[in-house]
Design a protein around this motif. Structure first.
Motif, PDB file in Angstrom:
ATOM      1  N   LEU A 131      21.324 -11.514 -21.065  1.00 18.32           N
ATOM      2  CA  LEU A 131      22.074 -12.691 -20.596  1.00 18.32           C
ATOM      3  C   LEU A 131      22.485 -12.511 -19.140  1.00 18.32           C
ATOM      4  CD1 LEU A 131      24.423 -13.385 -23.664  1.00 18.32           C
ATOM      5  CD2 LEU A 131      22.318 -14.591 -23.072  1.00 18.32           C
ATOM      6  N   ILE A 132      22.998 -11.331 -18.818  1.00 16.54           N
ATOM      7  CA  ILE A 132      23.446 -11.055 -17.441  1.00 16.54           C
ATOM      8  C   ILE A 132      22.269 -11.145 -16.479  1.00 16.54           C
ATOM      9  CG2 ILE A 132      24.361  -9.259 -15.906  1.00 16.54           C
ATOM     10  CD1 ILE A 132      26.045  -8.295 -18.321  1.00 16.54           C
ATOM     11  N   ASP A 133      21.164 -10.518 -16.834  1.00 13.86           N
ATOM     12  CA  ASP A 133      19.988 -10.521 -15.953  1.00 13.86           C
ATOM     13  C   ASP A 133      19.486 -11.943 -15.713  1.00 13.86           C
ATOM     14  OD1 ASP A 133      20.142  -7.776 -15.860  1.00 13.86           O
ATOM     15  OD2 ASP A 133      18.540  -7.440 -17.332  1.00 13.86           O
ATOM     16  N   ARG A 134      19.475 -12.744 -16.742  1.00 21.01           N
ATOM     17  CA  ARG A 134      18.994 -14.120 -16.586  1.00 21.01           C
ATOM     18  C   ARG A 134      19.931 -14.932 -15.707  1.00 21.01           C
ATOM     19  NH1 ARG A 134      17.456 -15.313 -22.935  1.00 21.01           N
ATOM     20  NH2 ARG A 134      15.448 -14.178 -22.980  1.00 21.01           N
ATOM     21  N   LEU A 135      21.222 -14.746 -15.892  1.00 22.82           N
ATOM     22  CA  LEU A 135      22.188 -15.500 -15.085  1.00 22.82           C
ATOM     23  C   LEU A 135      22.135 -15.082 -13.620  1.00 22.82           C
ATOM     24  CD1 LEU A 135      25.205 -15.527 -17.572  1.00 22.82           C
ATOM     25  CD2 LEU A 135      23.706 -17.444 -16.993  1.00 22.82           C
ATOM     26  N   ILE A 136      21.899 -13.824 -13.373  1.00 26.90           N
ATOM     27  CA  ILE A 136      21.786 -13.337 -11.997  1.00 26.90           C
ATOM     28  C   ILE A 136      20.528 -13.904 -11.342  1.00 26.90           C
ATOM     29  CG2 ILE A 136      21.363 -11.279 -10.573  1.00 26.90           C
ATOM     30  CD1 ILE A 136      23.201  -9.740 -12.450  1.00 26.90           C
ATOM     31  N   SER A 137      19.453 -13.999 -12.115  1.00 29.18           N
ATOM     32  CA  SER A 137      18.185 -14.479 -11.559  1.00 29.18           C
ATOM     33  C   SER A 137      18.185 -15.989 -11.338  1.00 29.18           C
ATOM     34  CB  SER A 137      17.026 -14.106 -12.488  1.00 29.18           C
ATOM     35  OG  SER A 137      17.126 -14.789 -13.721  1.00 29.18           O
ATOM     36  N   ALA A 138      19.151 -16.694 -11.904  1.00 33.94           N
ATOM     37  CA  ALA A 138      19.255 -18.144 -11.726  1.00 33.94           C
ATOM     38  C   ALA A 138      20.666 -18.482 -11.285  1.00 33.94           C
ATOM     39  CB  ALA A 138      18.907 -18.863 -13.025  1.00 33.94           C
ATOM     40  N   PRO A 139      21.016 -18.131 -10.040  1.00 34.29           N
ATOM     41  CA  PRO A 139      22.394 -18.295  -9.571  1.00 34.29           C
ATOM     42  C   PRO A 139      22.832 -19.757  -9.575  1.00 34.29           C
ATOM     43  CG  PRO A 139      20.918 -17.813  -7.744  1.00 34.29           C
ATOM     44  CD  PRO A 139      20.131 -17.613  -8.993  1.00 34.29           C
ATOM     45  N   ALA A 140      24.049 -19.977 -10.013  1.00 27.43           N
ATOM     46  CA  ALA A 140      24.639 -21.316 -10.038  1.00 27.43           C
ATOM     47  C   ALA A 140      26.150 -21.153 -10.121  1.00 27.43           C
ATOM     48  CB  ALA A 140      24.116 -22.111 -11.230  1.00 27.43           C
ATOM     49  N   ILE A 141      26.862 -22.203  -9.784  1.00 25.71           N
ATOM     50  CA  ILE A 141      28.320 -22.176  -9.900  1.00 25.71           C
ATOM     51  C   ILE A 141      28.683 -22.451 -11.352  1.00 25.71           C
ATOM     52  CG2 ILE A 141      30.474 -23.231  -9.156  1.00 25.71           C
ATOM     53  CD1 ILE A 141      29.086 -24.022  -6.567  1.00 25.71           C
ATOM     54  N   ARG A 142      29.294 -21.473 -11.989  1.00 24.63           N
ATOM     55  CA  ARG A 142      29.689 -21.594 -13.384  1.00 24.63           C
ATOM     56  C   ARG A 142      31.197 -21.385 -13.475  1.00 24.63           C
ATOM     57  NH1 ARG A 142      24.732 -18.886 -13.378  1.00 24.63           N
ATOM     58  NH2 ARG A 142      23.118 -19.926 -14.625  1.00 24.63           N
ATOM     59  N   PRO A 143      31.962 -22.481 -13.565  1.00 26.03           N
ATOM     60  CA  PRO A 143      33.424 -22.381 -13.522  1.00 26.03           C
ATOM     61  C   PRO A 143      34.017 -21.419 -14.551  1.00 26.03           C
ATOM     62  CG  PRO A 143      32.744 -24.667 -13.306  1.00 26.03           C
ATOM     63  CD  PRO A 143      31.508 -23.890 -13.624  1.00 26.03           C
ATOM     64  N   LEU A 144      33.444 -21.362 -15.742  1.00 22.16           N
ATOM     65  CA  LEU A 144      34.017 -20.503 -16.783  1.00 22.16           C
ATOM     66  C   LEU A 144      33.613 -19.040 -16.616  1.00 22.16           C
ATOM     67  CD1 LEU A 144      33.656 -22.767 -19.949  1.00 22.16           C
ATOM     68  CD2 LEU A 144      35.637 -22.471 -18.450  1.00 22.16           C
ATOM     69  N   LEU A 145      32.737 -18.759 -15.646  1.00 21.92           N
ATOM     70  CA  LEU A 145      32.332 -17.377 -15.381  1.00 21.92           C
ATOM     71  C   LEU A 145      32.683 -16.964 -13.957  1.00 21.92           C
ATOM     72  CD1 LEU A 145      28.806 -17.298 -17.102  1.00 21.92           C
ATOM     73  CD2 LEU A 145      30.985 -16.463 -18.011  1.00 21.92           C
ATOM     74  N   ALA A 146      33.668 -17.645 -13.382  1.00 21.66           N
ATOM     75  CA  ALA A 146      34.072 -17.332 -12.012  1.00 21.66           C
ATOM     76  C   ALA A 146      34.654 -15.919 -11.947  1.00 21.66           C
ATOM     77  CB  ALA A 146      35.108 -18.346 -11.531  1.00 21.66           C
ATOM     78  N   GLY A 147      34.286 -15.186 -10.913  1.00 18.77           N
ATOM     79  CA  GLY A 147      34.722 -13.797 -10.771  1.00 18.77           C
ATOM     80  C   GLY A 147      33.547 -12.865 -10.971  1.00 18.77           C
ATOM     81  N   THR A 148      33.824 -11.690 -11.485  1.00 18.40           N
ATOM     82  CA  THR A 148      32.755 -10.731 -11.766  1.00 18.40           C
ATOM     83  C   THR A 148      31.976 -11.194 -12.984  1.00 18.40           C
ATOM     84  OG1 THR A 148      34.155  -8.948 -10.935  1.00 18.40           O
ATOM     85  CG2 THR A 148      32.233  -8.316 -12.233  1.00 18.40           C
ATOM     86  N   LEU A 149      30.678 -11.481 -12.787  1.00 22.92           N
ATOM     87  CA  LEU A 149      29.874 -12.094 -13.841  1.00 22.92           C
ATOM     88  C   LEU A 149      29.898 -11.285 -15.127  1.00 22.92           C
ATOM     89  CD1 LEU A 149      27.817 -14.183 -14.856  1.00 22.92           C
ATOM     90  CD2 LEU A 149      26.015 -12.790 -13.834  1.00 22.92           C
ATOM     91  N   GLU A 150      29.630  -9.980 -15.025  1.00 23.91           N
ATOM     92  CA  GLU A 150      29.556  -9.152 -16.226  1.00 23.91           C
ATOM     93  C   GLU A 150      30.861  -9.187 -17.009  1.00 23.91           C
ATOM     94  OE1 GLU A 150      28.707  -8.349 -13.229  1.00 23.91           O
ATOM     95  OE2 GLU A 150      26.764  -7.322 -13.172  1.00 23.91           O
TER      96      GLU A 150
END
Length: 447
Positions: A131-150
């Motif tokens: 999940l982390i790798d996919r989110l990093i490879s497709a950067p976008a503004i995600r309000p509920l994941l603001a801050g350190t992604l992991e």
């Protein structure tokens, strides 16, 4: 960006009570955490099934004229969920769709009720690192994941752990391409669209009664009058029930008609086909009418051939009632009848518009017939599905307990083969195995 007041006005217009009186459609909802692959898998799944794909977050942005981060900033999460509910209600109307939901869309009980009443919810899961790798490879503004992604993703999954665990139909996307995940979803649901012969046709694994059939007929554009073709064994068990359902639904200006013939391979003759033709005429069938074949392989072959030649070809639906028909003979579009000189010597390729495999219909099947169909399932396992072969090898009790999975897997194998070779010019011959020799033995032994 749409103003807050305009969004409120749209919400008021669309805030009517959700009605269960609308047409019941079998949508497929893809749900799961961010990065599970809902949108990428959903697009391929929609392409496979020849239906519309909807990304609910994209629809929310189109509805409001604002981005998800803008909506969250302006309205907060509760306000966003209100808009989400409105957009979800709009999108469950109409024909079947694949709908990719946001990662928290079903936290609201109303949304979950809508989704579960209008189709199947498939939960996509994946390992945290994936999940982390996919989110990093497709950067976008995600309000509920603001801050350190992991860290934020771990916390979000922890908060939703119990909620996510409550979904029973689960498919993992870890280590799989979107195409592989889509194929697994199709296998889990028993939903296929067979291509390679004409416009193609849908194959549905559909447990339950006959009540949904009327809506499936309407959604498929199959009009009345209709004729049910079945044999004398099936007619009193299921034919009368289907006839009653169609009559109660008021399906058509002319009441549905049932045509029966004696059961058995010995009646797979031109005489039976002629009986179907004549009864179709008496029932008032025309080029826009529909034949419903309710029975095993003999009925499917005969009714399909009668439909292929009546009025130079009319639509038909196959509702197989045997395991053999569900995993084999109903699929592929081959129709025909026997001559005294041999089996299936006259026929045509005339695929049905729709195949509905209902495992409930197998509950009244004699053990000898079930075992006969099981031999075909074992063959499919040998050809292309080791898991199916292993399941069949667990013994008859295990087979009966897992008959739904056997049907879905058996159908999937044959569909893959016939799509590669729809008119039996090469690979599809692998499905015959001992059929050619078997028919010869039957002929010389008068079996």
């Amino acid at each position: 960006m749409m103003t807050v007041s305009k969004i409120r006005d749209k919400l008021k217009v669309n805030s009517g009570k959700f009605s269960n009186d609308s047409v019941a459609m079998n949508h497929i909802f893809l749900y799961g955490p961010p990065g599970a692959g809902k949108s990428s898998t959903g697009r391929i799944l929609a392409l496979n099934l020849k239906v519309e794909f909807v990304d609910l977050d994209a629809e929310i942005e189109n509805f409001t004229g604002s981005t998800i981060p803008q909506i969250m900033e302006e309205w907060g999460e509760n306000g966003f969920r209100d808009i989400e509910t409105t957009v979800l209600k709009r999108n469950v109307k109409g024909r079947t769709k694949i709908i990719a939901l946001g990662g928290g869309a079903l936290l609201r009980a109303q949304n979950r009720s809508i989704a579960e009443s209008k189709g199947a919810v498939v939960f996509l899961e994946a390992d945290l690192q994936i999940l982390i790798d996919r989110l990093i490879s497709a950067p976008a503004i995600r309000p509920l994941l603001a801050g350190t992604l992991e860290e934020q993703l771990f916390l979000l999954l922890d908060r939703r752990r119990q909620h996510y665990a409550s979904f029973g139909l689960r498919v993992t996307s870890s280590g799989k391409t979107p195409s592989e995940t889509a194929a697994e979803i199709q296998l889990a649901l028993g939903r296929f669209h067979v291509q390679g012969m004409g416009k193609g046709y849908d194959v549905l694994f559909q447990p339950g009664g006959f009540e949904d059939l009327v809506e499936l007929l309407r959604e498929s554009g199959l009009g009345p009058p209709v004729a049910i073709a079945c044999d004398e064994n099936v007619a009193p068990i299921y034919g009368d029930r289907l006839l009653t359902v169609l009559r109660r639904a008021g399906y058509g200006y002319n009441r549905p008609h049932m045509v029966t013939i004696p059961a058995g391979e010995e009646h797979k003759t031109i005489e039976s086909v002629m009986k179907f033709w004549r009864r179709f005429l008496l029932a008032g069938l025309d080029r826009k009418s529909t034949v419903l074949a309710l029975g095993g392989g003999v009925i499917g072959d005969l009714a399909g051939f009668a439909a292929s030649t009546f009025m130079r070809g009319i639509p038909w639906i196959n509702i197989p009632t045997t395991l053999l028909a569900m995993v084999d003979s109903s699929l592929g579009g081959k129709t025909g009848f026997d001559l005294p000189e041999g089996k299936n010597l006259v026929g045509a390729f005339h695929p049905p518009r729709l195949i509905i495999a209902n495992p409930y219909l197998l509950t009244t099947l004699p053990d000898t017939e079930l075992r006969s169909g099981l031999a075909e399932a074992v063959k499919h396992g040998v050809i292309a599905d080791p898991a199916l072969f292993a399941l069949c090898g667990q013994g008859y009790s295990a087979v009966k307990a897992n008959i739904s999975e056997i049907v879905r897997r058996g159908m999937a194998v044959k569909i893959r083969v016939i799509e590669s070779d729809p008119y039996e010019q090469g690979l599809r011959a692998s499905l015959n195995l001992g059929h050619t020799l078997g028919h010869a033995l039957e002929s010389v032994s008068n079996f």
